[in-house]
Design a protein around this motif. Structure first.
Motif, mmCIF file in Angstrom:
data_model
loop_
_atom_site.group_PDB
_atom_site.id
_atom_site.type_symbol
_atom_site.label_atom_id
_atom_site.label_comp_id
_atom_site.label_asym_id
_atom_site.label_seq_id
_atom_site.Cartn_x
_atom_site.Cartn_y
_atom_site.Cartn_z
ATOM 1 N N LYS A 1 0.409 -0.870 0.180
ATOM 2 C CA LYS A 1 0.233 0.122 -0.461
ATOM 3 C C LYS A 1 0.744 1.203 0.065
ATOM 4 O O LYS A 1 0.877 2.463 -0.877
ATOM 5 N N MET A 2 1.746 1.503 0.840
ATOM 6 C CA MET A 2 2.873 2.763 1.015
ATOM 7 C C MET A 2 3.360 3.141 -0.679
ATOM 8 O O MET A 2 4.279 3.967 -1.131
ATOM 9 N N SER A 3 3.695 1.693 -0.914
ATOM 10 C CA SER A 3 4.879 1.327 -2.395
ATOM 11 C C SER A 3 3.548 1.950 -3.977
ATOM 12 O O SER A 3 4.466 3.086 -3.792
ATOM 13 N N ILE A 4 2.397 1.916 -3.790
ATOM 14 C CA ILE A 4 1.407 2.313 -4.338
ATOM 15 C C ILE A 4 1.318 3.671 -4.259
ATOM 16 O O ILE A 4 0.876 4.623 -5.110
ATOM 17 N N ARG A 5 0.731 3.968 -3.127
ATOM 18 C CA ARG A 5 0.647 5.691 -2.823
ATOM 19 C C ARG A 5 1.476 6.573 -2.752
ATOM 20 O O ARG A 5 1.011 7.613 -3.429
ATOM 21 N N THR A 6 3.309 5.847 -2.601
ATOM 22 C CA THR A 6 4.427 6.562 -2.750
ATOM 23 C C THR A 6 4.452 7.150 -4.359
ATOM 24 O O THR A 6 5.942 7.594 -4.238
ATOM 25 N N GLY A 7 5.109 5.755 -5.026
ATOM 26 C CA GLY A 7 5.333 5.271 -6.051
ATOM 27 C C GLY A 7 6.827 5.679 -6.171
ATOM 28 O O GLY A 7 7.673 5.036 -6.826
ATOM 29 N N VAL A 8 7.071 4.068 -4.542
ATOM 30 C CA VAL A 8 8.448 3.885 -4.848
ATOM 31 C C VAL A 8 8.506 2.436 -4.467
ATOM 32 O O VAL A 8 7.411 2.120 -3.738
ATOM 33 N N THR A 9 9.126 1.754 -5.353
ATOM 34 C CA THR A 9 9.168 0.016 -5.716
ATOM 35 C C THR A 9 9.188 -0.643 -4.508
ATOM 36 O O THR A 9 9.765 0.324 -3.735
ATOM 37 N N SER A 10 8.922 -1.876 -4.464
ATOM 38 C CA SER A 10 9.017 -2.882 -3.724
ATOM 39 C C SER A 10 8.950 -3.761 -4.437
ATOM 40 O O SER A 10 8.638 -4.394 -5.128
ATOM 41 N N GLU A 11 8.936 -5.225 -3.692
ATOM 42 C CA GLU A 11 9.568 -6.318 -3.256
ATOM 43 C C GLU A 11 8.124 -6.619 -3.666
ATOM 44 O O GLU A 11 7.724 -7.789 -4.423
ATOM 45 N N TYR A 12 7.192 -6.212 -3.469
ATOM 46 C CA TYR A 12 5.474 -6.259 -3.429
ATOM 47 C C TYR A 12 4.321 -5.711 -4.217
ATOM 48 O O TYR A 12 3.276 -5.720 -3.940
ATOM 49 N N THR A 13 4.972 -5.235 -5.253
ATOM 50 C CA THR A 13 4.241 -3.918 -6.545
ATOM 51 C C THR A 13 5.476 -4.860 -7.423
ATOM 52 O O THR A 13 6.910 -4.993 -7.758
ATOM 53 N N ARG A 14 5.235 -3.916 -8.432
ATOM 54 C CA ARG A 14 5.623 -4.319 -9.482
ATOM 55 C C ARG A 14 5.096 -3.341 -10.455
ATOM 56 O O ARG A 14 4.362 -2.394 -10.668
#
Length: 756
Positions: A611-624
């Motif tokens: 959720k944090m990744s999608i909202r801030t635009g910072v890539t993560s291990e759980y988003t693509r």
């Protein structure tokens, strides 16, 4: 990979000689680097030093001026791998926002596909070199018929797209270098690109600095009569601490627009014939005589999934020239397993030797080299005298030879036993590794149990990861538990400078055992990082997080100085207005939460990270990250209700309005590779050893480059040779030499530099 990229650009520049610009003006290859005259064996590198866009050419026959078609000699075959022709840049502008210790960079420019026939199309690839610890935030591309943009999605939402994804769609080309491919762009088209990323500010001796790649090569300037074009830079600085700011150095002639307490605003705009030939650099400082602390508060935005209040606590070291530093007791743990062979181990030893020479005679140290076994320089800590350091350097040279498997638990246990409790010193462990092991969670739990039992007297643990096969989240978690620091290098050439910087930061504490009463007394606080690290003279200490309830107007931070005296620092609470705290701390919080999710196996933490990744635009291990392609022409037809659009069924029409989605790879680092570590697979650094067939192919490629430059189809010849067996390659080599003897050599010498 970077070497292959550079070779593709070099071949593309030679192929671009086919482009005729009228009145015998051709696009020429760049001049050789000055160093080539002194060192004949060196080659120029064509890796981008600023945002660059390239035409990806597989069929050399399509290369021509889209405005002035010209006669071109027929070419056979294809370029495999494709070559890259740098596109001409029409305009460029950049905006840099420096907030606290983070810089947000936005670059906007336009490039023209000047090298492809107007009736043909090609893929276009752009590469974004980013600054220190850069993280891509978003990309927007606009062409006359299509538009593209990036978006982050959950991993499970992209599984159905994986079947159609192409690995060349985009990802990380190298350390701090993001690349993206835009499919099928028509010749003569103009690409307008907006790209944004974040990067960390550097800090040294009380001075912040930002450096952004902004060095453009000459060969992207459109040929012919040159009219001045605009080059723009905007810089905004907000220290967040409400103190006056002093400018120190700048690379470009910035003009101050306005100034406020703790804030600076600059701009640069000039009519230029050639683009910037130097990276953008700016440094500033906040003059402080002593340690300064405070806390910033901010309410969450309406669309934030977490509606708790946001806070940032900061401690700046101030003037530390006359401040006593802690005596150090240090143990270095260096991985000498088989995968460290070559540059990784040699550079690690160079960095550790430099670290030893930074110790003072009152400091003490030892070294443990480990693989499947441990090799100890001294079973007890030795004073860092010049004689002992030279002895340790020779010991490393003789003992630290790569070979064997990786075992991290045994050397860590040995180091913990060797370090004793002390009131006037900081005990430290520095762990360097390039591998992943199966018992990493057990190691973290063991260290956590030991640090909990020893409290503030526990050794500080700093970790350094090399390459992609080690579990960087394990190393980050280990440093988090041990109140230390973490860093990494994905390029062998960065190992020395990054290890030295990690050691300098971690070994320079001026305030230790920091406690914040309101954090300990209130469970409503969520703090990152925690436990609280020591304050180093080499970087500010920034804590961030969320809380519920009311915050007092002021409170205290407590700690201990190197002379064992206790201190209390008053912290005032202020409201942050012009900076967004959640975006400043998004990347570091995502990294910490990901490490905690790995350690605990918590699905709830994984969901929080996504959720944090999608909202801030910072890539993560759980988003693509996904590239969205929108056909503007089709949307215009459908929205206008034309006959062609009306024929589409309702369901098909709704589907047609959905943008095409293409997942991008290589933006996450994963959780290590135990199998590769067990097999002692190298970390990916260095050049692969050429086989006999490869050597023949390389020599033939050079010959083909020389022979075919006059007809500008050298990449084609090279790739035809790559499909032949060894006997055919030898025959082609002999044929090229024969043709050269018949008179082609004169033409070759006139249009191509010697590659030998």
């Amino acid at each position: 990979m970077e070497s292959d990229f550079s070779d593709s650009v070099e071949s593309g520049l030679k192929l671009a000689k086919r482009v005729y610009n009228g009145k015998d003006r051709f696009v020429s290859a760049p001049k050789p680097l000055p160093a080539m005259d002194k060192f004949p064996l060196s080659r120029p590198t064509y890796l981008p030093t600023a945002l660059m866009v390239y035409a990806v050419i597989s069929d050399p026959a399509i290369v021509d001026n889209p405005d002035i078609p010209s006669y071109q000699p027929h070419v056979h075959g294809r370029c495999d791998p494709p070559v890259l022709i740098p596109l001409q840049m029409n305009e460029i502008g950049m905006e840099v926002d420096c907030d606290l210790d983070t810089a947000f960079v936005k670059v906007k420019g336009s490039w023209r596909v000047h090298c492809v026939m107007g009736s043909r199309s090609c893929d276009c690839q752009f590469v974004v070199p980013m600054g220190e610890q850069g993280s891509i935030l978003g990309v927007e591309v606009d062409i006359h018929r299509k538009s593209f943009s990036t978006q982050l999605m959950r991993m499970e939402e992209t599984q159905d797209l994986e079947k159609t994804v192409k690995s060349e769609n985009g990802g990380m080309l190298g350390p701090q270098m993001f690349c993206l491919t835009i499919p099928q762009v028509d010749g003569g088209s103009v690409l307008s690109i907006n790209v944004s990323w974040s990067q960390r500010l550097m800090y040294s001796e009380g001075q912040f600095s930002v450096s952004v790649p902004f060095n453009f090569p000459e060969y992207i300037v459109p040929p012919g009569k040159r009219f001045p074009t605009k080059e723009r830079i905007q810089l905004n600085v907000d220290t967040g601490i409400g103190k006056e700011v002093m400018c120190k150095t700048t690379s470009h002639p910035l003009k101050e627009k306005r100034r406020q307490v703790g804030k600076l605003f600059f701009s640069y705009e000039a009519d230029v014939i050639t683009w910037s030939s130097t990276d953008f650099h700016f440094s500033y400082m906040v003059p402080l005589s002593d340690i300064l602390g405070g806390l910033l508060l901010q309410s969450p935005s309406v669309d934030d999934f977490d509606q708790r209040e946001i806070f940032c606590l900061y401690l700046f070291p101030g003037n530390t020239k006359n401040r006593k530093v802690f005596r150090k007791e240090v143990i270095f743990l260096v991985d000498i397993s088989g995968s460290m062979r070559g540059k990784p181990l040699e550079n690690a030893k160079i960095a550790l030797t430099a670290a030893l020479f930074k110790l003072t005679p009152v400091d003490s140290f030892s070294i443990i080299a480990y693989n499947g076994e441990i090799h100890v320089f001294s079973s007890s800590l030795e004073l860092a005298t010049m004689e002992i350091i030279e002895k340790a350097t020779k010991w490393m040279s003789d003992t630290c030879v790569a070979g064997g498997e990786t075992n991290i638990l045994t050397p860590l246990n040995e180091a913990m036993e060797m370090l004793s409790d002390s009131d006037d010193s900081i005990t430290q462990i520095f762990l360097v590794t390039d591998g992943a092991v199966e018992d990493e969670r057990n190691i973290c739990q063991m260290i956590k149990d030991r640090t909990d039992s020893r409290g503030s007297r526990c050794p500080r643990i700093s970790t350094f990861g090399i390459g992609l096969y080690c579990n960087h989240y394990f190393l980050r978690m280990l440093a988090l538990i041990g109140r230390g620091h973490y860093d990494s290098a994905y390029d062998a050439d960065l190992i020395v400078i990054r290890i030295q910087r990690l050691f300098t930061t971690a070994s320079s504490p001026i305030l230790a055992n920091i406690t914040i009463d309101i954090f300990d007394q209130n469970d409503a606080f969520e703090v990152y990082p925690f436990p609280i690290p020591d304050l180093s003279s080499e970087c500010p200490l920034l804590l961030s997080g969320r809380y519920e309830g009311n915050f007092p107007d002021s409170f205290e931070a407590k700690g201990i100085f190197a002379d064992t005296s206790n201190t209390v620092i008053d912290l005032k609470v202020l409201r942050a207005k012009d900076i967004t705290l959640d975006k400043i701390f998004a990347k570091r919080q995502i990294d910490i939460l990901t490490a905690q999710a790995w350690f605990s196996g918590s699905k709830q933490l994984e969901e929080t990270v996504a959720k944090m990744s999608i909202r801030t635009g910072v890539t993560s291990e759980y988003t693509r990250m996904v590239l969205l392609e929108t056909d503007k022409q089709k949307l215009a037809l459908e929205s206008a209700g034309l006959k062609e659009a009306k024929k589409i069924g309702k369901r098909k029409k709704a589907a047609s309005q959905e943008p095409k989605k293409m997942p991008l790879h290589g933006l996450s680092i994963g959780f290590g590779n135990v199998a590769a570590t067990n097999e002692n697979t190298p970390s990916g650094f260095g050049e692969l050893k050429l086989t006999e067939s490869d050597i023949i192919y390389e020599k033939t490629s050079r010959c083909c480059h020389k022979l075919s430059c006059c007809c500008c189809c050298c990449p084609c010849c090279i790739n035809v040779c790559s499909k032949m067996n060894d006997q055919c390659v030898i025959f082609v080599t002999q044929l090229c030499v024969a043709l050269s003897c018949l008179g082609c050599m004169v033409c070759v010498e006139g249009c191509c530099p010697d590659d030998n």
